[in-house]
Structures are given as structure tokens and as C-alpha cells.
Design a protein around this motif. Structure first.
Motif, PDB file in Angstrom:
ATOM      1  N   UNK A   1      -6.186  -5.012   2.674  1.00 38.45           N
ATOM      2  CA  UNK A   1      -5.525  -5.691   3.783  1.00 38.45           C
ATOM      3  C   UNK A   1      -4.112  -5.144   3.869  1.00 38.45           C
ATOM      4  N   UNK A   2      -3.609  -4.957   5.092  1.00 40.61           N
ATOM      5  CA  UNK A   2      -2.239  -4.523   5.328  1.00 40.61           C
ATOM      6  C   UNK A   2      -1.428  -5.706   5.838  1.00 40.61           C
ATOM      7  N   UNK A   3      -0.283  -5.965   5.210  1.00 42.30           N
ATOM      8  CA  UNK A   3       0.513  -7.145   5.541  1.00 42.30           C
ATOM      9  C   UNK A   3       1.962  -6.762   5.832  1.00 42.30           C
TER      10      UNK A   3
ATOM     11  N   UNK B   1       7.496   4.251  10.309  1.00 41.95           N
ATOM     12  CA  UNK B   1       8.888   4.322  10.740  1.00 41.95           C
ATOM     13  C   UNK B   1       9.763   3.616   9.725  1.00 41.95           C
ATOM     14  N   UNK B   2      10.553   2.649  10.183  1.00 43.94           N
ATOM     15  CA  UNK B   2      11.415   1.878   9.294  1.00 43.94           C
ATOM     16  C   UNK B   2      10.785   0.554   8.873  1.00 43.94           C
ATOM     17  N   UNK B   3       9.530   0.349   9.246  1.00 40.73           N
ATOM     18  CA  UNK B   3       8.801  -0.849   8.861  1.00 40.73           C
ATOM     19  C   UNK B   3       7.925  -0.566   7.640  1.00 40.73           C
ATOM     20  N   UNK B   4       7.574  -1.622   6.913  1.00 43.13           N
ATOM     21  CA  UNK B   4       6.782  -1.453   5.706  1.00 43.13           C
ATOM     22  C   UNK B   4       5.617  -2.432   5.692  1.00 43.13           C
ATOM     23  N   UNK B   5       4.481  -1.954   5.221  1.00 49.16           N
ATOM     24  CA  UNK B   5       3.292  -2.783   5.065  1.00 49.16           C
ATOM     25  C   UNK B   5       2.955  -2.900   3.587  1.00 49.16           C
ATOM     26  N   UNK B   6       2.666  -4.118   3.142  1.00 49.37           N
ATOM     27  CA  UNK B   6       2.167  -4.324   1.790  1.00 49.37           C
ATOM     28  C   UNK B   6       0.666  -4.088   1.771  1.00 49.37           C
ATOM     29  N   UNK B   7       0.175  -3.540   0.671  1.00 48.30           N
ATOM     30  CA  UNK B   7      -1.249  -3.280   0.492  1.00 48.30           C
ATOM     31  C   UNK B   7      -1.819  -4.300  -0.479  1.00 48.30           C
ATOM     32  N   UNK B   8      -2.865  -5.000  -0.043  1.00 46.29           N
ATOM     33  CA  UNK B   8      -3.514  -6.019  -0.850  1.00 46.29           C
ATOM     34  C   UNK B   8      -4.980  -5.656  -1.020  1.00 46.29           C
ATOM     35  N   UNK B   9      -5.438  -5.520  -2.254  1.00 48.63           N
ATOM     36  CA  UNK B   9      -6.848  -5.236  -2.506  1.00 48.63           C
ATOM     37  C   UNK B   9      -7.622  -6.542  -2.399  1.00 48.63           C
ATOM     38  N   UNK B  10      -8.566  -6.598  -1.464  1.00 49.35           N
ATOM     39  CA  UNK B  10      -9.320  -7.828  -1.185  1.00 49.35           C
ATOM     40  C   UNK B  10     -10.815  -7.528  -1.178  1.00 49.35           C
ATOM     41  N   UNK B  11     -11.410  -7.315  -2.343  1.00 45.09           N
ATOM     42  CA  UNK B  11     -12.830  -6.984  -2.402  1.00 45.09           C
ATOM     43  C   UNK B  11     -13.711  -8.165  -2.035  1.00 45.09           C
ATOM     44  N   UNK B  12     -14.955  -7.852  -1.755  1.00 46.49           N
ATOM     45  CA  UNK B  12     -15.946  -8.872  -1.407  1.00 46.49           C
ATOM     46  C   UNK B  12     -16.873  -8.361  -0.315  1.00 46.49           C
ATOM     47  N   UNK B  13     -16.336  -8.143   0.875  1.00 45.49           N
ATOM     48  CA  UNK B  13     -17.127  -7.533   1.955  1.00 45.49           C
ATOM     49  C   UNK B  13     -17.549  -6.132   1.528  1.00 45.49           C
ATOM     50  N   UNK B  14     -16.607  -5.366   1.027  1.00 41.37           N
ATOM     51  CA  UNK B  14     -16.873  -4.124   0.301  1.00 41.37           C
ATOM     52  C   UNK B  14     -15.992  -4.150  -0.940  1.00 41.37           C
ATOM     53  N   UNK B  15     -16.331  -3.361  -1.964  1.00 42.06           N
ATOM     54  CA  UNK B  15     -15.539  -3.420  -3.196  1.00 42.06           C
ATOM     55  C   UNK B  15     -14.140  -2.843  -3.069  1.00 42.06           C
ATOM     56  N   UNK B  16     -13.947  -1.944  -2.109  1.00 43.34           N
ATOM     57  CA  UNK B  16     -12.649  -1.300  -1.961  1.00 43.34           C
ATOM     58  C   UNK B  16     -11.860  -1.748  -0.750  1.00 43.34           C
ATOM     59  N   UNK B  17     -12.198  -2.903  -0.205  1.00 46.32           N
ATOM     60  CA  UNK B  17     -11.532  -3.391   1.015  1.00 46.32           C
ATOM     61  C   UNK B  17     -10.073  -3.719   0.720  1.00 46.32           C
TER      62      UNK B  17
ATOM     63  N   UNK C   1       5.156 -11.179   9.667  1.00 48.74           N
ATOM     64  CA  UNK C   1       4.205 -12.230   9.281  1.00 48.74           C
ATOM     65  C   UNK C   1       2.852 -12.035   9.957  1.00 48.74           C
ATOM     66  N   UNK C   2       2.373 -10.776   9.901  1.00 48.19           N
ATOM     67  CA  UNK C   2       1.078 -10.409  10.459  1.00 48.19           C
ATOM     68  C   UNK C   2       0.287  -9.651   9.395  1.00 48.19           C
ATOM     69  N   UNK C   3      -1.009  -9.970   9.281  1.00 48.74           N
ATOM     70  CA  UNK C   3      -1.895  -9.255   8.366  1.00 48.74           C
ATOM     71  C   UNK C   3      -3.055  -8.648   9.149  1.00 48.74           C
ATOM     72  N   UNK C   4      -3.375  -7.410   8.819  1.00 48.11           N
ATOM     73  CA  UNK C   4      -4.571  -6.753   9.369  1.00 48.11           C
ATOM     74  C   UNK C   4      -5.628  -6.818   8.288  1.00 48.11           C
TER      75      UNK C   4
END
Length: 214
Positions: free
Chosen positions: A138-140, A120-136, A145-148
């Protein structure tokens, strides 16, 4: 940004419905299965599903994505291309973890660090956070002020790194160098278990508490 957690699969994976309150456009993060339950909750909330967002390629996070996409026409977005081999292995994952058969699939779009995704009118930042899997990834939501965070970090624990192409050092770096700079007061929704804040984990998490790093 509003959200509601819908636990799915025998692994009780925290699938999240997130939405823009103004437009009622929604995204579903990590629909690991039980797509009918997710659809029922979308209908109850009066939302229109626009996107399906994946943090990584493990079956308990992606197993319901194709069914949900086919019925809603919502595009599947993410994870990072480095997890493509996990999506290709979904039939084997199905057998190994005792899930109903999930066929291999490719998302409509892979994501990279620094991308953004609109809901919608909201935006999520994409953060590449490898370790658990190489392509993992995170959505922020900076506004909320919430991260998935998928399976990067949990309340009191961190993601497993005994899978193919997992890397413990990469995981610790993702948490301390990518997530912590977002701010101590950020709330995070993990892939399993209760929500927490980065402040709480920096104080008490036995794997990544600040005191462990001097």
C-alpha cells in the motif's frame, strides 16, 4: 499530492495518476492496461511521468506497466518480492482472464515495508499488506492523508483470498493492524470501485468493522 483516477481494462481497475503540484513530476499507480489513455491524461495534465508504482502482481494492475515504461523511460517500482511469482505468471494470467498477451517482467525495484517513494517533492510511505497476494503493498501519503490500497480493502468489502498464496487471516491483520493505525480520517483509493475512508469502513464494512473484533 494531487491525484486523478483513470479506470482501465474491462475490470475497471482504478489506475491513479499522482503528482507533485510544484514540480509536475508524476507517478502512475497500477497501470493495468490502456496505456495510451493514461499517457493522454498525463499530457493533458502537463505532467512528466517519473515512476510506475505497482501494488501487486495481478494482471489488471500491472498489464500496461511495460508499455508505459518503455515509452516514457519511467522505472517500474514495486510490489514486494513475494509477488514475483505473479509477475512471472503474466502470460498465463493473460489467457485465464482474457487479456491481450502480457509477458513476464521484473520491476526495476522491489519494495519493502518501511520504504519510501518520492514523487517530486512529495513522499509516499510503503506498507507491506499481504493477504490478497503475499507481496501486496500500500502507498500512503501522510501529508495528504490518502492511501492507495490496491485490492486490500474496498468500500464495503475486502480483497479476495482464493488465489494461490492468498491468506484471509493475513488480509484481516493487514487491514486492522497496518492500515487502521494510519488514522480514521484517511481517504483510500481502492483497486476497484468508489473511494472511502477508514472511518466509514470501521463502522460499516461487514468484514472488518470494529464491532466484529470486540
Amino acid at each position: 499530492m494531487k491525484y486523478q483516477i483513470v479506470p482501465v481494462t474491462p475490470f475497471q481497475q482504478n489506475c491513479s495518476i499522482i503528482w507533485c503540484e510544484k514540480t509536475k513530476q508524476a507517478a502512475v499507480i497500477d497501470p493495468g492496461g490502456d496505456s495510451e489513455r493514461i499517457e493522454a491524461q498525463l499530457a493533458q495534465l502537463g505532467l512528466t511521468l517519473d515512476k510506475i508504482l505497482l501494488t501487486h502482481g495481478h494482471i489488471d494492475h500491472v498489464g500496461g506497466a511495460i508499455a508505459l515504461s518503455q515509452r516514457s523511460q519511467a522505472k517500474i517500482i514495486g510490489p514486494h518480492k513475494s509477488d514475483e511469482f505473479w509477475l512471472d505468471s503474466l502470460p498465463d494470467q493473460s489467457k485465464h482472464f482474457g487479456f491481450p498477451l502480457v509477458n513476464a517482467f521484473a520491476p526495476h525495484q522491489f519494495l519493502n515495508h518501511g520504504d519510501s517513494v518520492d514523487v517530486g517533492e512529495q513522499s509516499l510511505q510503503v506498507l507491506h499488506c499481504p493477504g490478497h497476494t503475499p507481496g501486496h503493498i500500500v502507498f500512503f501519503s501522510a501529508d495528504a492523508q490518502i492511501a492507495w490500497v490496491g485490492d486490500v480493502i474496498f468500500r464495503g468489502s475486502i480483497g479476495r483470498t482464493d488465489f494461490p498464496q492468498s491468506n484471509h487471516n493475513d488480509l484481516i491483520n493487514s487491514i486492522t493492524q497496518v492500515l487502521w493505525p494510519l488514522g480514521r480520517e484517511v481517504t483510500f483509493v481502492p483497486g476497484h470501485g468508489p473511494i472511502s475512508t477508514f472511518a466509514e469502513e470501521r463502522e460499516q464494512n461487514p468484514f472488518v468493522a470494529d464491532q466484529l473484533f470486540g
